[in-house]
Enzyme design. Structure first.
Site, PDB file in Angstrom:
ATOM      1  N   HIS A  61      53.663 -22.931 -24.144  1.00 19.95           N
ATOM      2  CA  HIS A  61      53.838 -23.915 -25.216  1.00 19.95           C
ATOM      3  C   HIS A  61      52.588 -23.917 -26.089  1.00 19.95           C
ATOM      4  O   HIS A  61      51.491 -23.579 -25.633  1.00 19.95           O
ATOM      5  CB  HIS A  61      54.041 -25.310 -24.631  1.00 19.95           C
ATOM      6  CG  HIS A  61      55.384 -25.523 -24.016  1.00 19.95           C
ATOM      7  ND1 HIS A  61      55.957 -26.768 -23.935  1.00 19.95           N
ATOM      8  CD2 HIS A  61      56.258 -24.667 -23.436  1.00 19.95           C
ATOM      9  CE1 HIS A  61      57.130 -26.669 -23.339  1.00 19.95           C
ATOM     10  NE2 HIS A  61      57.334 -25.405 -23.024  1.00 19.95           N
ATOM     11  N   GLU A  63      50.624 -26.273 -27.176  1.00 25.16           N
ATOM     12  CA  GLU A  63      49.498 -27.067 -26.696  1.00 25.16           C
ATOM     13  C   GLU A  63      48.723 -26.354 -25.594  1.00 25.16           C
ATOM     14  O   GLU A  63      47.493 -26.363 -25.569  1.00 25.16           O
ATOM     15  CB  GLU A  63      49.960 -28.425 -26.153  1.00 25.16           C
ATOM     16  CG  GLU A  63      50.675 -29.286 -27.166  1.00 25.16           C
ATOM     17  CD  GLU A  63      52.190 -29.142 -27.095  1.00 25.16           C
ATOM     18  OE1 GLU A  63      52.708 -28.000 -27.102  1.00 25.16           O
ATOM     19  OE2 GLU A  63      52.877 -30.188 -27.051  1.00 25.16           O
ATOM     20  N   CYS A  91      55.720 -32.517 -24.457  1.00 21.44           N
ATOM     21  CA  CYS A  91      56.601 -32.680 -23.310  1.00 21.44           C
ATOM     22  C   CYS A  91      55.764 -33.120 -22.102  1.00 21.44           C
ATOM     23  O   CYS A  91      54.539 -33.222 -22.182  1.00 21.44           O
ATOM     24  CB  CYS A  91      57.324 -31.368 -23.013  1.00 21.44           C
ATOM     25  SG  CYS A  91      56.230 -30.059 -22.388  1.00 21.44           S
ATOM     26  N   CYS A  94      53.033 -30.490 -21.137  1.00 17.01           N
ATOM     27  CA  CYS A  94      51.905 -30.460 -22.071  1.00 17.01           C
ATOM     28  C   CYS A  94      51.098 -31.750 -22.013  1.00 17.01           C
ATOM     29  O   CYS A  94      49.870 -31.726 -22.079  1.00 17.01           O
ATOM     30  CB  CYS A  94      52.397 -30.169 -23.476  1.00 17.01           C
ATOM     31  SG  CYS A  94      53.042 -28.485 -23.626  1.00 17.01           S
TER      32      CYS A  94
END
Length: 158
Positions: A61, A63, A91, A94
């Site tokens: 992801h 992040e 999410c 993260c």
């Protein structure tokens, strides 16, 4: 190492514009367009965009990739003074990584009603049972961030 330390990048709005540019890079390899920056002392020390499809890695992801780059740049996993700017509400994975890195502040663009862990479904950043709390600013350039995602998913459905 660090980039963009000039006065033009002092606002959350300016930084989100750069995160949106970063998110667009994910489109080049058919990933969901989410972009993230890690900012420390006015300088971008990490950046990332979703690369789950490219890497075939569920943890790739925006992040996570930005945190990894920032930690390498500053030589520490502790990012207490950092602000993370991300185009989509983090999410649970993260948000957990941001907490583990001891990030001081998170700024996000679009809400994520299906997986958001910074207010939509949960707010792990403000859970007093955890050992760290993160200052949060939500919905910066939310419309632009949301449109990028909506257009991406509309294109996949057609």
């Amino acid at each position: 190492m660090a980039e963009h330390s000039d006065e033009t990048l002092k606002t959350d709005d300016d930084l989100m514009a750069l995160a949106i540019e970063e998110a667009r890079l994910a489109l080049e390899h058919d990933d969901v367009p989410v972009g993230a920056l890690v900012v420390l002392d006015g300088a971008i020390v990490g950046r990332g965009h979703n690369e789950r499809e490219r890497r075939q890695d569920p943890c790739a992801h925006a992040e996570i990739l930005a945190l990894q780059q920032a930690s390498a740049a500053v030589g520490s996993w502790r990012l207490e003074q950092a602000t993370v700017v991300v185009t989509l509400e983090p999410c649970v994975m993260c948000a957990g990584a941001l907490l583990a890195a001891r990030v001081g502040r998170v700024v996000f663009g679009a809400d994520d009603p299906k997986a958001g862990a910074a207010g939509s479904l949960y707010n792990v950043f403000a859970d007093p049972r955890l050992n760290h709390e993160i200052e949060l600013r939500a919905r910066v350039r939310a419309e632009a961030c949301g449109t990028l995602l909506t257009d991406f998913f509309a294109g996949r459905r057609s």
